[in-house]
Structure formats: C-alpha cells, structure tokens
Design a protein around this motif. Structure first.
Motif, PDB file in Angstrom:
ATOM      1  N   SER A   6       0.852  -1.183   0.000  1.00 23.02           N
ATOM      2  CA  SER A   6       0.000   0.000   0.000  1.00 23.02           C
ATOM      3  C   SER A   6       0.889   1.234   0.000  1.00 23.02           C
ATOM      4  N   GLY A   7       0.297   2.362  -0.363  1.00 21.63           N
ATOM      5  CA  GLY A   7       1.014   3.623  -0.260  1.00 21.63           C
ATOM      6  C   GLY A   7       1.441   4.249  -1.568  1.00 21.63           C
ATOM      7  N   GLY A   8       1.204   3.595  -2.677  1.00 24.88           N
ATOM      8  CA  GLY A   8       1.573   4.187  -3.949  1.00 24.88           C
ATOM      9  C   GLY A   8       0.678   5.359  -4.305  1.00 24.88           C
ATOM     10  N   GLY A   9       1.033   6.062  -5.379  1.00 20.72           N
ATOM     11  CA  GLY A   9       0.213   7.173  -5.816  1.00 20.72           C
ATOM     12  C   GLY A   9       0.946   8.063  -6.794  1.00 20.72           C
ATOM     13  N   LEU A  10       0.337   9.204  -7.040  1.00 13.65           N
ATOM     14  CA  LEU A  10       0.888  10.199  -7.950  1.00 13.65           C
ATOM     15  C   LEU A  10       1.488  11.339  -7.138  1.00 13.65           C
ATOM     16  N   VAL A  11       2.752  11.614  -7.370  1.00 14.65           N
ATOM     17  CA  VAL A  11       3.433  12.693  -6.667  1.00 14.65           C
ATOM     18  C   VAL A  11       4.233  13.510  -7.670  1.00 14.65           C
ATOM     19  N   GLN A  12       4.743  14.639  -7.197  1.00 20.25           N
ATOM     20  CA  GLN A  12       5.573  15.485  -8.044  1.00 20.25           C
ATOM     21  C   GLN A  12       7.048  15.224  -7.756  1.00 20.25           C
ATOM     22  N   ALA A  13       7.864  15.552  -8.718  1.00 14.68           N
ATOM     23  CA  ALA A  13       9.308  15.400  -8.533  1.00 14.68           C
ATOM     24  C   ALA A  13       9.757  16.151  -7.288  1.00 14.68           C
ATOM     25  N   GLY A  14      10.596  15.492  -6.515  1.00 15.17           N
ATOM     26  CA  GLY A  14      11.082  16.082  -5.282  1.00 15.17           C
ATOM     27  C   GLY A  14      10.284  15.701  -4.054  1.00 15.17           C
ATOM     28  N   ASP A  15       9.101  15.147  -4.259  1.00 14.00           N
ATOM     29  CA  ASP A  15       8.252  14.743  -3.138  1.00 14.00           C
ATOM     30  C   ASP A  15       8.761  13.467  -2.485  1.00 14.00           C
ATOM     31  N   SER A  16       8.128  13.147  -1.373  1.00 12.68           N
ATOM     32  CA  SER A  16       8.413  11.896  -0.661  1.00 12.68           C
ATOM     33  C   SER A  16       7.164  11.043  -0.614  1.00 12.68           C
ATOM     34  N   LEU A  17       7.386   9.747  -0.429  1.00 14.84           N
ATOM     35  CA  LEU A  17       6.275   8.796  -0.376  1.00 14.84           C
ATOM     36  C   LEU A  17       6.744   7.594   0.432  1.00 14.84           C
ATOM     37  N   ARG A  18       5.839   6.998   1.172  1.00 12.81           N
ATOM     38  CA  ARG A  18       6.190   5.798   1.929  1.00 12.81           C
ATOM     39  C   ARG A  18       5.291   4.641   1.525  1.00 12.81           C
ATOM     40  N   LEU A  19       5.906   3.552   1.169  1.00 13.78           N
ATOM     41  CA  LEU A  19       5.197   2.319   0.844  1.00 13.78           C
ATOM     42  C   LEU A  19       5.244   1.374   2.034  1.00 13.78           C
ATOM     43  N   SER A  20       4.188   0.594   2.164  1.00 21.09           N
ATOM     44  CA  SER A  20       4.127  -0.417   3.219  1.00 21.09           C
ATOM     45  C   SER A  20       3.837  -1.769   2.599  1.00 21.09           C
ATOM     46  N   CYS A  21       4.289  -2.805   3.261  1.00 19.79           N
ATOM     47  CA  CYS A  21       4.006  -4.168   2.817  1.00 19.79           C
ATOM     48  C   CYS A  21       3.808  -5.038   4.050  1.00 19.79           C
ATOM     49  N   ALA A  22       2.628  -5.625   4.134  1.00 19.11           N
ATOM     50  CA  ALA A  22       2.313  -6.493   5.260  1.00 19.11           C
ATOM     51  C   ALA A  22       2.297  -7.938   4.801  1.00 19.11           C
ATOM     52  N   ALA A  23       3.021  -8.782   5.503  1.00 19.56           N
ATOM     53  CA  ALA A  23       3.051 -10.209   5.215  1.00 19.56           C
ATOM     54  C   ALA A  23       2.092 -10.941   6.129  1.00 19.56           C
ATOM     55  N   SER A  24       1.448 -11.964   5.586  1.00 21.43           N
ATOM     56  CA  SER A  24       0.551 -12.798   6.373  1.00 21.43           C
ATOM     57  C   SER A  24       0.726 -14.246   5.929  1.00 21.43           C
TER      58      SER A  24
END
Length: 119
Positions: A6-24
């Motif tokens: 989860s956590g993807g999306g559309l951002v502008q150059a220079g921005d930050s973003l955090r992705l998460s991954c949950a294992a089950s």
C-alpha cells in the motif's frame, strides 16, 4: 505467504512517499523481505532488501541515499521511505519475501503498487 502493498500514488518530482508491505500466512518461514520495481518495458529491479543473514540492508545504486527500507518489530511489515523522487522512479513497486530451504529459494510477491512521479 501473502503480501499486501500500500502507499503508492501520484506525486511530483522532489516529493516523498512511503510504501508499506504487510506479510501474512506462514510468516515464520520468511527468510527476508525487500522491495523491487518494474518500469514499463524494463526488467524488474531490486531496490532494497533485508538479508537472510540479518546484516544491514542492501540498496541498489539507483536509490541509495534517497530510499530507506525499514521494518516493524515483528518483522512482518516492511516499509520503503522514498524521498527526492524523480520521474524515472515511476514504476510498479513490488514487495518480495523469500524463503530459503537448503539450496532452494522460494519467492513470494505482492500485487504491486503504482508510483507515478510527475515532472
């Protein structure tokens, strides 16, 4: 083992973003987890991964210094903190978990989350 990003999306150059991954599932079998990405027309590439030996994470040169992999205390959720994003970071980002059994490696993948960086 099931992985959910989860956590993807559309951002502008220079921005930050955090992705998460949950294992089950059979998470106790997991040897290590990491992040890959695949851009259109390109091969899937390793970005950052923890190692089965428990040492420091490994980063690709393309993201070293900009991306940071981390995990929760249980080790079943990992994160990818991405900063100073560039348009060339646009890709589908995949979470990976692998299981080592003797000489065999079994890989598990999430469904992927799209990251688009506009200029």
């Amino acid at each position: 083992v099931q992985l959910m990003e989860s956590g993807g999306g559309l951002v502008q150059a220079g921005d930050s973003l955090r992705l998460s991954c949950a294992a089950s599932g059979n998470t106790f079998d997991i040897s290590a987890m990491g992040w890959y990405r695949q851009a259109p027309g390109k091969r899937r590439e390793l970005l950052a991964t923890f190692t089965a030996g428990g040492g420091s994470p490994i980063y690709s040169d393309s993201v070293k210094g900009r991306f940071t992999i981390s995990r929760d205390s249980a080790g079943n959720t990992i994160y990818l903190q991405m900063s100073s994003l560039k348009p060339e970071d646009t890709a589908v980002y995949y979470c990976n978990a692998f299981v080592l059994e003797s000489i065999h490696r079994y890989d598990y993948w999430g469904q992927g989350t799209q990251v688009t960086v506009s200029s």
